[in-house]
Design a protein around this motif. Structure first.
Motif, PDB file in Angstrom:
ATOM      1  N   GLN A 458      20.741  10.000 -39.803  1.00 16.84           N
ATOM      2  CA  GLN A 458      22.142  10.210 -39.447  1.00 16.84           C
ATOM      3  C   GLN A 458      23.093   9.616 -40.484  1.00 16.84           C
ATOM      4  O   GLN A 458      24.311   9.646 -40.304  1.00 16.84           O
ATOM      5  CB  GLN A 458      22.421   9.582 -38.073  1.00 16.84           C
ATOM      6  CG  GLN A 458      21.682  10.260 -36.929  1.00 16.84           C
ATOM      7  CD  GLN A 458      21.921   9.561 -35.594  1.00 16.84           C
ATOM      8  OE1 GLN A 458      22.689   8.606 -35.506  1.00 16.84           O
ATOM      9  NE2 GLN A 458      21.267  10.061 -34.555  1.00 16.84           N
ATOM     10  N   GLY A 459      22.515   9.110 -41.580  1.00 14.90           N
ATOM     11  CA  GLY A 459      23.338   8.560 -42.647  1.00 14.90           C
ATOM     12  C   GLY A 459      23.835   7.158 -42.396  1.00 14.90           C
ATOM     13  O   GLY A 459      24.710   6.663 -43.116  1.00 14.90           O
ATOM     14  N   ILE A 525      21.405   3.654 -30.509  1.00 13.81           N
ATOM     15  CA  ILE A 525      22.457   4.297 -31.308  1.00 13.81           C
ATOM     16  C   ILE A 525      23.409   5.015 -30.359  1.00 13.81           C
ATOM     17  O   ILE A 525      23.052   6.008 -29.729  1.00 13.81           O
ATOM     18  CB  ILE A 525      21.847   5.273 -32.328  1.00 13.81           C
ATOM     19  CG1 ILE A 525      20.881   4.527 -33.262  1.00 13.81           C
ATOM     20  CG2 ILE A 525      22.944   5.968 -33.137  1.00 13.81           C
ATOM     21  CD1 ILE A 525      20.136   5.412 -34.238  1.00 13.81           C
ATOM     22  N   THR A 526      24.588   4.438 -30.230  1.00 19.44           N
ATOM     23  CA  THR A 526      25.578   4.960 -29.276  1.00 19.44           C
ATOM     24  C   THR A 526      26.874   5.328 -30.013  1.00 19.44           C
ATOM     25  O   THR A 526      26.984   5.152 -31.234  1.00 19.44           O
ATOM     26  CB  THR A 526      25.894   3.889 -28.203  1.00 19.44           C
ATOM     27  OG1 THR A 526      26.660   2.831 -28.824  1.00 19.44           O
ATOM     28  CG2 THR A 526      24.618   3.313 -27.605  1.00 19.44           C
ATOM     29  N   SER A 527      27.856   5.767 -29.240  1.00 22.30           N
ATOM     30  CA  SER A 527      29.164   6.088 -29.835  1.00 22.30           C
ATOM     31  C   SER A 527      29.976   4.835 -30.135  1.00 22.30           C
ATOM     32  O   SER A 527      30.957   4.884 -30.872  1.00 22.30           O
ATOM     33  CB  SER A 527      29.952   6.996 -28.883  1.00 22.30           C
ATOM     34  OG  SER A 527      30.095   6.367 -27.612  1.00 22.30           O
ATOM     35  N   ASP A 528      29.558   3.716 -29.571  1.00 23.56           N
ATOM     36  CA  ASP A 528      30.229   2.430 -29.792  1.00 23.56           C
ATOM     37  C   ASP A 528      29.571   1.758 -31.002  1.00 23.56           C
ATOM     38  O   ASP A 528      28.445   1.262 -30.906  1.00 23.56           O
ATOM     39  CB  ASP A 528      30.093   1.564 -28.543  1.00 23.56           C
ATOM     40  CG  ASP A 528      30.855   0.240 -28.653  1.00 23.56           C
ATOM     41  OD1 ASP A 528      31.043  -0.256 -29.780  1.00 23.56           O
ATOM     42  OD2 ASP A 528      31.229  -0.305 -27.598  1.00 23.56           O
ATOM     43  N   GLN A 529      30.264   1.761 -32.138  1.00 23.66           N
ATOM     44  CA  GLN A 529      29.666   1.246 -33.377  1.00 23.66           C
ATOM     45  C   GLN A 529      29.307  -0.239 -33.285  1.00 23.66           C
ATOM     46  O   GLN A 529      28.266  -0.658 -33.787  1.00 23.66           O
ATOM     47  CB  GLN A 529      30.634   1.477 -34.549  1.00 23.66           C
ATOM     48  CG  GLN A 529      30.766   2.937 -34.947  1.00 23.66           C
ATOM     49  CD  GLN A 529      31.571   3.103 -36.223  1.00 23.66           C
ATOM     50  OE1 GLN A 529      32.189   2.164 -36.723  1.00 23.66           O
ATOM     51  NE2 GLN A 529      31.569   4.324 -36.767  1.00 23.66           N
ATOM     52  N   ALA A 530      30.166  -1.024 -32.666  1.00 22.76           N
ATOM     53  CA  ALA A 530      29.906  -2.463 -32.577  1.00 22.76           C
ATOM     54  C   ALA A 530      28.685  -2.746 -31.705  1.00 22.76           C
ATOM     55  O   ALA A 530      27.839  -3.588 -32.044  1.00 22.76           O
ATOM     56  CB  ALA A 530      31.125  -3.191 -32.027  1.00 22.76           C
ATOM     57  N   THR A 532      26.265  -0.583 -31.086  1.00 22.60           N
ATOM     58  CA  THR A 532      25.121  -0.050 -31.833  1.00 22.60           C
ATOM     59  C   THR A 532      24.616  -1.067 -32.847  1.00 22.60           C
ATOM     60  O   THR A 532      23.407  -1.309 -32.965  1.00 22.60           O
ATOM     61  CB  THR A 532      25.503   1.254 -32.548  1.00 22.60           C
ATOM     62  OG1 THR A 532      25.840   2.243 -31.578  1.00 22.60           O
ATOM     63  CG2 THR A 532      24.363   1.763 -33.427  1.00 22.60           C
ATOM     64  N   ALA A 533      25.538  -1.682 -33.577  1.00 24.76           N
ATOM     65  CA  ALA A 533      25.155  -2.668 -34.586  1.00 24.76           C
ATOM     66  C   ALA A 533      24.437  -3.860 -33.947  1.00 24.76           C
ATOM     67  O   ALA A 533      23.417  -4.337 -34.458  1.00 24.76           O
ATOM     68  CB  ALA A 533      26.385  -3.143 -35.353  1.00 24.76           C
ATOM     69  N   ALA A 534      24.950  -4.331 -32.813  1.00 27.41           N
ATOM     70  CA  ALA A 534      24.334  -5.470 -32.126  1.00 27.41           C
ATOM     71  C   ALA A 534      22.931  -5.124 -31.653  1.00 27.41           C
ATOM     72  O   ALA A 534      21.985  -5.914 -31.790  1.00 27.41           O
ATOM     73  CB  ALA A 534      25.204  -5.907 -30.949  1.00 27.41           C
ATOM     74  N   ARG A 535      22.778  -3.920 -31.105  1.00 22.90           N
ATOM     75  CA  ARG A 535      21.455  -3.507 -30.608  1.00 22.90           C
ATOM     76  C   ARG A 535      20.486  -3.246 -31.758  1.00 22.90           C
ATOM     77  O   ARG A 535      19.278  -3.481 -31.629  1.00 22.90           O
ATOM     78  CB  ARG A 535      21.596  -2.277 -29.712  1.00 22.90           C
ATOM     79  CG  ARG A 535      22.198  -2.626 -28.354  1.00 22.90           C
ATOM     80  CD  ARG A 535      22.323  -1.429 -27.435  1.00 22.90           C
ATOM     81  NE  ARG A 535      22.734  -1.866 -26.095  1.00 22.90           N
ATOM     82  CZ  ARG A 535      23.047  -1.056 -25.090  1.00 22.90           C
ATOM     83  NH1 ARG A 535      23.006   0.281 -25.284  1.00 22.90           N
ATOM     84  NH2 ARG A 535      23.402  -1.517 -23.912  1.00 22.90           N
ATOM     85  N   LEU A 536      20.992  -2.751 -32.862  1.00 23.98           N
ATOM     86  CA  LEU A 536      20.121  -2.520 -34.014  1.00 23.98           C
ATOM     87  C   LEU A 536      19.540  -3.834 -34.555  1.00 23.98           C
ATOM     88  O   LEU A 536      18.350  -3.894 -34.889  1.00 23.98           O
ATOM     89  CB  LEU A 536      20.889  -1.789 -35.123  1.00 23.98           C
ATOM     90  CG  LEU A 536      21.057  -0.282 -34.941  1.00 23.98           C
ATOM     91  CD1 LEU A 536      22.058   0.265 -35.955  1.00 23.98           C
ATOM     92  CD2 LEU A 536      19.712   0.437 -35.065  1.00 23.98           C
ATOM     93  N   VAL A 537      20.347  -4.878 -34.631  1.00 22.24           N
ATOM     94  CA  VAL A 537      19.805  -6.144 -35.135  1.00 22.24           C
ATOM     95  C   VAL A 537      18.838  -6.750 -34.119  1.00 22.24           C
ATOM     96  O   VAL A 537      17.859  -7.398 -34.493  1.00 22.24           O
ATOM     97  CB  VAL A 537      20.911  -7.153 -35.517  1.00 22.24           C
ATOM     98  CG1 VAL A 537      21.712  -6.666 -36.699  1.00 22.24           C
ATOM     99  CG2 VAL A 537      21.790  -7.505 -34.345  1.00 22.24           C
ATOM    100  N   LEU A 538      19.094  -6.522 -32.821  1.00 20.06           N
ATOM    101  CA  LEU A 538      18.134  -6.968 -31.800  1.00 20.06           C
ATOM    102  C   LEU A 538      16.809  -6.236 -31.971  1.00 20.06           C
ATOM    103  O   LEU A 538      15.734  -6.847 -31.887  1.00 20.06           O
ATOM    104  CB  LEU A 538      18.704  -6.721 -30.398  1.00 20.06           C
ATOM    105  CG  LEU A 538      17.775  -7.048 -29.219  1.00 20.06           C
ATOM    106  CD1 LEU A 538      17.400  -8.528 -29.215  1.00 20.06           C
ATOM    107  CD2 LEU A 538      18.431  -6.660 -27.892  1.00 20.06           C
TER     108      LEU A 538
END
Length: 561
Positions: A458-459, A525-530, A532-538
């Motif tokens: 998704q880039g 990966i959601t529409s909420d960028q912040a 999404t970022a928190a969940r990605l690092v988790l």
């Protein structure tokens, strides 16, 4: 690295000591010393994040009820930098601490910064440790018991290395004594049979098909040139040939199982160097060897053993025990601070004798630990597997790995404590379902990898852990996952101290379960960028921890399944 849990535990312990000091100054509690109390993670989640037994230990010296002591301690408690939200008294006087859920957020950036070193400790302070395991007689193929010993020994060595010890893996080659004599007689019988001689394999010999295979290989190389040789010369040549062949096979099979040794130590080298005789003379000089009925005996009874042990038979031949004493003396002379042996259940009675011998040599018997492993039973289709088509006697390690794969075999052998009997279910080990714990754990890792592949497609880019709003991780599944990640260094420490790789196996299964629970109920990966970022690092922290824990058991971390 001590880990977040240990850091919080330490702060709570210091705060409790401060509470007691304040209570003593006020005269509310009168005791001379601070008892040796514990701050632990309760088994039940409802009992808080941490709990202490301090009040119960104070009851007797302070001459008050434990709950009263607990009330006084909590009144004087100052939760400086310890994340404590509330304190409760439970049961007979336990003090339970409930922390701000945000305390676990700290572990996520710690994991991402540490990477492959997350969970690594300095518990051992580079103390030299030797782990000796498998050490099967090089007279046949490795079987299921050897396989369990290989998985246990290699995992223990890896955990100790990760915990800060300087570890050496060693294989003791039993290439001397009666078993080698019987090995030679068995090979000789098979070799002579190949040329039509009616020579039976001796009753105490080796009857496996691998012995015949070795005799055939020897014949293919030497033809009938040894038919009329002196029997002793013929047996010596057969033994030398077969030992090299079988030891090469053992090394290859263990390597395929992911086990690499630092040292291959020959028992025969002890005899050749005169080390056995020197050891016996040393013990005799210390008064621990005596002669009776033309044999030499070790005074094992002086070390709490039921009876003394023969070390040299009446025919002048040293026993296996004599060589074993010399071998252990050699270990300590090489500078090892801690010596660990992995032995089968049939060696259980040998442990106190060996510890006695270590003491007689002048070393601390506590520096020798022996892990006794119980038997393995193999099941297929609900039925006990007894025979192997290839060997005619047992299922070999090589056959097992071919059947279920290295990862499944290694995990199944360490998922129970060494002191527990192990039923190995072949069908379960091969199943690609969540019922198979290895598949379940590795699928958790692969799921996380798929999330990051999706991000790349998704880039998107991996977020930086220092730029995350961790307060967005509010869901119970998120907090439970982060809390479990924080437990990893403590699990490594417990597994190292207890020589218990099953703790890592259980931790992996529990961590995978929390990951699957989160994945099945929440999008990363959601529409909420912040968010999404928190969940990605988790997710990335979970990926790293899974991979590090898998590595301690010698298991792979597949990115696709």
């Amino acid at each position: 690295m001590s880990g977040l849990v240990e850091e919080v535990r330490s702060k709570l312990a210091e705060a409790l000591k401060g509470s007691l000091q304040a209570a003593r100054r006020s005269g509310a509690i009168r005791v001379d010393e601070v008892p040796d109390f514990t701050v632990e993670v309760p088994r039940e989640k409802d009992h808080g994040d941490f709990a202490t037994n301090l009040a119960m230990l104070l009851a007797k010296p302070a001459r008050m009820a434990p709950r009263k002591a607990a009330e006084i301690l909590t009144q004087h408690f100052s939760p400086v930098d310890s994340w404590v939200e509330r304190v409760e008294i439970a049961g007979p006087g336990f003090i339970n601490f409930y922390l701000d859920p945000a305390w676990v957020y700290q572990v996520i950036p710690d994991i991402l910064h540490a990477g492959r070193d997350y969970g690594r400790l300095d518990l051992g302070h580079n103390k030299k440790v030797q782990v000796e395991f498998v050490s099967a007689n090089p007279t046949g193929l490795l079987h299921m018991g050897n396989a369990r010993g290989a998985a246990l020994g290699d995992s223990i060595a890896a955990i100790l290395d990760f915990a800060g010890y300087e570890v050496s893996r060693e294989y003791y080659i039993n290439d001397a004594g009666n078993q080698i004599e019987n090995f030679g007689l068995s090979l000789e019988a098979r070799y002579l049979q190949l040329f039509g001689r009616d020579i039976p394999v001796p009753e105490g010999g080796y009857h496996g098909e691998d012995i015949l295979a070795s005799a055939c290989s020897f014949r293919d190389l030497n033809g009938d040139s040894y038919l009329e040789r002196d029997p002793a010369e013929r047996r010596a040549a057969l033994v030398q040939f077969a030992l090299e062949e079988k030891l090469g096979h053992i090394k290859r099979v263990l390597s395929d199982f992911g086990v690499k040794y630092d040292v291959w130590f020959s028992e025969q080298s002890l005899h050749d160097a005169g080390a056995v005789q020197k050891t016996l003379e040393f013990l005799k000089g210390r008064g621990f060897i005596y002669e009776n009925e033309e044999a030499l005996w070790f005074k094992a009874t002086e070390f709490g053993v039921e009876k003394d042990e023969v070390v040299v038979r009446s025919n002048g031949v040293p026993t296996y025990f004599a060589a074993d004493i010399a071998y252990h003396w050699n270990k300590f002379q090489r500078g090892f601070d801690w010596v660990i042996n992995i032995w089968g259940a049939d060696h259980h009675g040998h442990v106190p004798r060996m510890k006695g011998a270590v003491a007689a040599l002048g070393y601390d018997p506590a520096a020798l630990d022996v892990v006794i492993m119980q038997l393995v039973r193999l099941y297929k289709g609900g039925e006990l597997v007894r025979m192997s088509k290839r060997s005619g006697q047992f299922v070999t390690l090589e056959e097992l790995v071919e059947e279920v794969g290295r990862d499944a075999a290694r995990y199944f052998f360490v998922m129970r404590g060494a002191d527990s009997h192990l039923d190995f279910d072949l069908d379960l080990a091969k199943a690609e379902t969540n019922e198979n714990p290895v598949y379940y754990i590795q699928y958790a890792y692969a799921r996380i990898c798929s999330i990051f592949r999706q991000l790349t497609e998704q880039g998107g880019a991996r977020p930086q852990p220092d730029q995350i709003d961790y307060s967005l991780l509010k869901e119970e599944a998120e907090l439970a996952l982060a809390r479990k990640l924080a437990d990893f260094p403590g699990e490594v420490a417990s597994a190292a101290v207890g020589l218990a790789p099953q703790r890592i196996a259980r931790y992996l299964h529990e961590l995978a379960g929390l990951l699957h629970s989160f994945y099945n109920s929440h999008r990363v990966i959601t529409s909420d960028q912040a968010l999404t970022a928190a969940r990605l690092v988790l997710m990335d922290a979970t990926r790293i921890t899974l991979k590090n824990a898998l590595g301690l058991l010698g298991l792979t971390a597949p990115e696709r399944m």
